[in-house]
Write a protein that holds these residues in place. Structure first.
Motif, mmCIF file in Angstrom:
data_model
loop_
_atom_site.group_PDB
_atom_site.id
_atom_site.type_symbol
_atom_site.label_atom_id
_atom_site.label_comp_id
_atom_site.label_asym_id
_atom_site.label_seq_id
_atom_site.Cartn_x
_atom_site.Cartn_y
_atom_site.Cartn_z
ATOM 1 N N ILE A 105 -10.263 -9.402 8.857
ATOM 2 C CA ILE A 105 -9.831 -8.458 9.748
ATOM 3 C C ILE A 105 -8.377 -8.455 10.014
ATOM 4 N N VAL A 106 -7.651 -9.489 9.937
ATOM 5 C CA VAL A 106 -6.147 -9.481 10.183
ATOM 6 C C VAL A 106 -5.535 -8.768 9.324
ATOM 7 N N ARG A 107 -6.065 -8.973 7.724
ATOM 8 C CA ARG A 107 -5.311 -8.234 6.744
ATOM 9 C C ARG A 107 -5.817 -6.785 6.811
ATOM 10 N N LEU A 108 -6.807 -6.406 7.349
ATOM 11 C CA LEU A 108 -7.192 -5.137 7.500
ATOM 12 C C LEU A 108 -6.073 -4.482 8.441
ATOM 13 N N ALA A 109 -5.913 -5.108 9.547
ATOM 14 C CA ALA A 109 -4.840 -4.566 10.685
ATOM 15 C C ALA A 109 -3.422 -4.441 9.858
ATOM 16 N N ALA A 110 -3.071 -5.355 9.048
ATOM 17 C CA ALA A 110 -2.100 -5.327 8.491
ATOM 18 C C ALA A 110 -1.810 -4.294 7.396
ATOM 19 N N LEU A 111 -2.859 -4.005 6.572
ATOM 20 C CA LEU A 111 -2.959 -2.790 5.777
ATOM 21 C C LEU A 111 -2.958 -1.479 6.416
ATOM 22 N N ALA A 112 -3.378 -1.493 7.518
ATOM 23 C CA ALA A 112 -3.628 -0.279 8.369
ATOM 24 C C ALA A 112 -2.099 0.377 8.477
ATOM 25 N N LYS A 113 -1.177 -0.691 8.782
ATOM 26 C CA LYS A 113 0.165 -0.416 9.152
ATOM 27 C C LYS A 113 1.186 0.427 8.096
ATOM 28 N N SER A 141 -3.141 1.383 14.403
ATOM 29 C CA SER A 141 -4.640 2.116 14.553
ATOM 30 C C SER A 141 -5.236 2.243 13.391
ATOM 31 N N LEU A 142 -6.483 2.881 13.466
ATOM 32 C CA LEU A 142 -7.215 2.823 12.191
ATOM 33 C C LEU A 142 -8.276 3.908 12.276
ATOM 34 N N ASP A 143 -8.419 4.652 11.313
ATOM 35 C CA ASP A 143 -9.574 5.393 11.290
ATOM 36 C C ASP A 143 -10.802 4.810 10.816
ATOM 37 N N VAL A 144 -12.099 5.006 11.128
ATOM 38 C CA VAL A 144 -13.327 4.264 10.730
ATOM 39 C C VAL A 144 -14.371 5.376 10.510
ATOM 40 N N MET A 145 -15.358 4.758 9.789
ATOM 41 C CA MET A 145 -16.528 5.494 9.790
ATOM 42 C C MET A 145 -17.572 4.604 10.089
ATOM 43 N N ILE A 146 -18.909 5.208 10.575
ATOM 44 C CA ILE A 146 -19.896 4.457 10.616
ATOM 45 C C ILE A 146 -20.921 4.280 9.481
ATOM 46 N N ASP A 147 -21.110 3.077 9.038
ATOM 47 C CA ASP A 147 -21.992 2.884 7.757
ATOM 48 C C ASP A 147 -23.511 2.833 8.306
ATOM 49 N N ILE A 148 -24.185 3.637 7.296
ATOM 50 C CA ILE A 148 -25.618 3.807 7.894
ATOM 51 C C ILE A 148 -26.418 3.267 6.665
ATOM 52 N N ASP A 149 -27.268 2.353 7.081
ATOM 53 C CA ASP A 149 -28.412 1.932 6.079
ATOM 54 C C ASP A 149 -29.290 2.739 5.815
ATOM 55 N N PRO A 150 -29.092 3.057 4.261
ATOM 56 C CA PRO A 150 -30.331 3.969 3.573
ATOM 57 C C PRO A 150 -31.812 3.484 3.310
ATOM 58 N N GLY A 151 -31.652 2.021 3.817
ATOM 59 C CA GLY A 151 -33.076 1.554 3.662
ATOM 60 C C GLY A 151 -32.840 0.392 2.485
ATOM 61 N N ILE A 152 -31.716 0.078 2.256
ATOM 62 C CA ILE A 152 -31.400 -1.082 1.356
ATOM 63 C C ILE A 152 -31.391 -2.451 1.931
ATOM 64 N N ARG A 153 -31.119 -2.510 3.355
ATOM 65 C CA ARG A 153 -31.017 -3.374 4.475
ATOM 66 C C ARG A 153 -29.821 -4.501 3.959
ATOM 67 N N ARG A 154 -28.844 -3.756 3.443
ATOM 68 C CA ARG A 154 -27.759 -4.740 3.011
ATOM 69 C C ARG A 154 -26.600 -4.672 3.962
ATOM 70 N N THR A 155 -26.155 -3.292 4.214
ATOM 71 C CA THR A 155 -25.015 -3.133 5.322
ATOM 72 C C THR A 155 -25.507 -1.894 6.137
ATOM 73 N N GLY A 156 -24.901 -1.300 7.139
ATOM 74 C CA GLY A 156 -25.181 -0.214 7.766
ATOM 75 C C GLY A 156 -26.026 -0.587 9.099
ATOM 76 N N VAL A 157 -25.802 0.533 9.959
ATOM 77 C CA VAL A 157 -26.610 0.668 11.269
ATOM 78 C C VAL A 157 -28.033 0.840 10.864
ATOM 79 N N ALA A 158 -28.995 0.203 11.820
ATOM 80 C CA ALA A 158 -30.460 0.292 11.235
ATOM 81 C C ALA A 158 -31.085 1.537 11.918
ATOM 82 N N SER A 159 -30.884 2.294 12.902
ATOM 83 C CA SER A 159 -31.418 3.483 13.570
ATOM 84 C C SER A 159 -30.452 4.217 14.016
ATOM 85 N N PRO A 160 -30.754 5.540 14.361
ATOM 86 C CA PRO A 160 -29.869 6.537 14.964
ATOM 87 C C PRO A 160 -29.449 5.809 16.468
#
Length: 380
Positions: A105-113, A141-160
């Motif tokens: 996360i620290v690296r992400l913040a630095a990369l965002a700059k 600051s940073l733009d983000v997208m919400i990752d949605i789990d398509p049924g793999i159960r690997r990453t992503g939100v699990a419900s609407p």
């Protein structure tokens, strides 16, 4: 000696592909450019933006060709890949795996700059808060997208409902901006039969629509719906839900995708531009010869390689250990001899590329360039 020391003097010499030390990763430049142009044209025709996945090729040079053809940016699997591509001048990067470890996360913040157009994916409100805190510390600051789990159960939100919860956390952060959602149906990409693959994607698209509706009703209508892949791109174009494609393997191609009916009519949508060149090292049996490309030269998760040059089309490939494989076929021991070259279409392009330091770029049988696999080893 590294690849540059071994082969640098061969660049530009007519027929120099035959002089390469093997095993070696070879990239056909003309086929690569045709594949890139074909996907770019298809996306443009259907009004879809293209952000190809760089985890396939891990190459700044290929990324630049994709941007020149009209891509809006590149996808990266991890923060390390994004750092390498950003350092190479690639903009519009989307990190497709959630960044959650404290150091990352620290690296992400630095990369965002320093990375123009950087987007990260998130799937947890607590991680959203940690990223926001790191951005505040870095004055970024940073733009983000919400990752949605398509049924793999690997990453992503699990419900609407979980998607809405993450969207609310983003909105409350002050230094994060919600751009849209990511939805990658990885399990469906390699279903070989077109009708079966289409049915699976239609079902999963219905679920995606329910998440999009929940976000819109909560006041967080997504600007970008990013996803799809080489295996489902034609189906997804027809369904018309995605605004952005993350296709990656189309540029290189491999046996896994060549075994799939990508279009629905049995034709080949994209040709393999990637190969591993090898040589016969022993030919002492009638029906078997040994080549110098084994487990250390080819991925093993996508089946076996296919011989495309230097041996009969019906030749069977069998792994024989770390450094070797067998080519098996009638009278092959009398048709091939020690030192003879063969070329292989790889089983799975992404992990095969990761085994090499450089692409040996050819036009016809002439080596024209040596490109580094820039993000190799930068999975962290």
């Amino acid at each position: 000696m590294d690849d540059i020391e071994l082969h640098g003097s061969l660049v530009g010499q007519q027929g120099s592909r035959a002089a390469l030390n093997t095993p070696v990763l070879v990239l056909d430049l003309d086929i690569l450019d045709r594949n890139i142009a074909a996907m770019a044209a298809l996306a443009k025709t259907h009004g879809v933006t293209l952000r190809p996945h760089a985890k396939t090729h891990k190459s700044v040079d290929i990324a630049k060709r994709q941007l020149a053809a009209g891509a809006v940016g590149l996808c990266c699997a991890k923060i390390g890949e994004a750092e390498v591509l950003a350092d190479g001048g690639i903009t519009g990067l989307l990190i497709t795996s959630p960044v959650s470890a404290p150091a990352a996360i620290v690296r992400l913040a630095a990369l965002a700059k320093r990375s123009t157009g950087l987007i990260a994916t998130v799937d947890n409100p607590a991680v959203v808060a940690r990223i926001a805190a790191a951005l505040a510390e870095a004055d970024a600051s940073l733009d983000v997208m919400i990752d949605i789990d398509p049924g793999i159960r690997r990453t992503g939100v699990a419900s609407p409902e979980a998607a809405v919860e993450v969207a609310e956390a983003i909105a409350a952060s002050g230094n994060l901006r919600l751009r849209g959602v990511q939805y990658y149906c990885g399990m469906q990409q390699h279903i070989e039969d077109y009708a079966e693959r289409r049915a699976a994607i239609v079902e999963r698209t219905g679920y995606l629509e329910s998440v999009l509706a929940a976000l819109t009703d909560a006041g967080h209508a997504p600007e970008i719906v990013s996803g799809s892949g080489t295996g489902t791109h034609r189906i997804d174009l027809a369904l018309g839900i995605f605004t952005e494609f993350q296709t990656g393997s189309y540029a290189l191609m491999d046996k896994q995708y060549l075994d799939c009916d990508l279009i629905g009519d049995g034709s080949i949508a994209f040709a393999p531009s990637l190969a591993v060149d090898a040589r016969v090292v022993s030919a002492n049996h009638d029906a078997l010869v040994t080549i110098d490309a084994g487990y250390k030269s080819l991925s093993t998760d996508g089946g076996v390689a296919v011989v495309t040059r230097g041996a009969p089309a019906e030749t069977m490939f069998v792994f024989m250990g770390d450094e070797h494989a067998a080519l098996i076929g009638p009278d092959i021991g009398s048709r091939l001899h020690a030192g003879d070259p063969v070329s292989l279409t790889v089983p799975h392009c992404d992990p095969t590329v990761n085994l090499y330091d450089h692409y040996h770029v050819v036009q016809g049988d002439t080596l024209v360039a040596i490109w580094p696999v820039s993000a190799r080893g930068r999975a962290r």
